[in-house]
Design an enzyme around this catalytic site. Structure first.
Site, PDB file in Angstrom:
ATOM      1  N   SER A   1       0.847  -1.187   0.000  1.00 44.54           N
ATOM      2  CA  SER A   1       0.000   0.000   0.000  1.00 44.54           C
ATOM      3  C   SER A   1       0.884   1.238   0.000  1.00 44.54           C
ATOM      4  O   SER A   1       2.042   1.185   0.450  1.00 44.54           O
ATOM      5  CB  SER A   1      -0.895   0.012   1.248  1.00 44.54           C
ATOM      6  OG  SER A   1      -1.538   1.260   1.414  1.00 44.54           O
TER       7      SER A   1
ATOM      8  N   TYR B   1      -1.972  -0.220  10.542  1.00 39.49           N
ATOM      9  CA  TYR B   1      -1.943  -0.495   9.103  1.00 39.49           C
ATOM     10  C   TYR B   1      -0.675   0.053   8.468  1.00 39.49           C
ATOM     11  O   TYR B   1      -0.018  -0.629   7.679  1.00 39.49           O
ATOM     12  CB  TYR B   1      -3.184   0.109   8.449  1.00 39.49           C
ATOM     13  CG  TYR B   1      -3.355  -0.269   6.994  1.00 39.49           C
ATOM     14  CD1 TYR B   1      -3.795  -1.548   6.649  1.00 39.49           C
ATOM     15  CD2 TYR B   1      -3.113   0.641   5.975  1.00 39.49           C
ATOM     16  CE1 TYR B   1      -3.972  -1.910   5.324  1.00 39.49           C
ATOM     17  CE2 TYR B   1      -3.278   0.292   4.643  1.00 39.49           C
ATOM     18  CZ  TYR B   1      -3.718  -0.986   4.324  1.00 39.49           C
ATOM     19  OH  TYR B   1      -3.887  -1.339   3.005  1.00 39.49           O
TER      20      TYR B   1
END
Length: 255
Positions: A148, A161
């Site tokens: 990501s 995250y």
């Protein structure tokens, strides 16, 4: 049409029942590959396998449920699917969770932080650890991880995250170095926001229509995964490919 050289290849995709993982499985099968998918939900797995088999009757499509943070579970599931596929050439780790978003560091429970790392970091580690002996026997073998842009940039409220996706960037580098002599290329694709159920749930929205920023579709990411897996891209190794429309290059410094 460009030939990516993936026809007849054997592919295993974790998180392959929805979102990016399902798009990756679908796009590989479009290229004539045989695909095994791993997911958590038996219901989603059945639906995904049925749909893929209908769309790709000439491809072997198999699937199993699995706890990707459990080494014995990953080991047995991988061996079963690889046996059904007749070998393994490409592995894709797409399974992931975001954890709860919007919480400051002192509001994040330790167990929740660890759960995000178990799924997003331990899961990809176990995937390659258990699949390695099969990939060593594969053709032009590759391992592609779904990272990501959160592995490169950060915003408040996404601590767990961000940490997990930062780990994916370094895991990609480390594995590409360690597996170089095995002839296994390792890369990751690192998109910004993708229109998936996880992204909608995490942001608490029903639609990305008119959000004011670019949003990728799962199929967009799938094509990047296939490109990195293709033997046509044999020189590309150890790369974490940012796919964020160039936002990482824009300074936000208030000057």
């Amino acid at each position: 049409m460009a030939d990516l050289g993936l026809a007849g290849r054997r592919v295993l995709v974790t998180g392959g029942t929805s979102g990016i993982g399902l798009a990756v499985a679908d796009t590989f099968a479009d290229e004539g590959a045989h695909v095994g998918i791993i997911g958590r939900s038996p219901e989603r797995l059945r639906a995904a396998v049925e749909d893929l088999r209908k769309k790709h009757p000439d491809s072997i499509i198999v699937g199993e449920t699995c706890d990707i943070s459990s080494e014995p579970d990953v080991q047995s599931t991988t061996n079963k699917l690889v046996s059904q596929l007749g070998g393994l050439d490409h592995l894709v780790s797409s399974a992931g969770i975001s954890g709860s978003l919007g919480h400051a560091v002192d509001q994040v429970p330790a167990e929740e932080f660890l759960e995000v790392q178990r799924i997003n970091v331990l899961g990809p580690f176990l995937a390659i650890k258990t699949a390695l002996r099969h990939l060593r026997e594969g053709e032009d073998a590759t391992y592609t991880l779904i990272g990501s842009d959160s592995g490169f940039v950060a915003v408040p409220g996404m601590l767990a995250y961000n940490a997990s996706k930062g780990a994916i960037v370094q895991l990609t580098r480390a594995l590409s170095t360690e597996l170089y002599n095995d002839g296994i290329r390792v890369n990751s694709v690192c998109p910004s926001i993708v229109d998936t159920p996880m992204a909608r749930d995490g942001l608490g929205i029903d639609s990305f229509h008119d959000v004011g920023y670019p949003v990728s579709q799962p199929s967009d990411v799938a094509w990047l995964v296939l490109s990195l897996a293709s033997p046509r891209f044999g020189a590309v190794n150890g790369v974490s490919l940012l796919a964020d429309y160039g936002y990482h290059a824009r300074s936000t410094f208030p000057a």
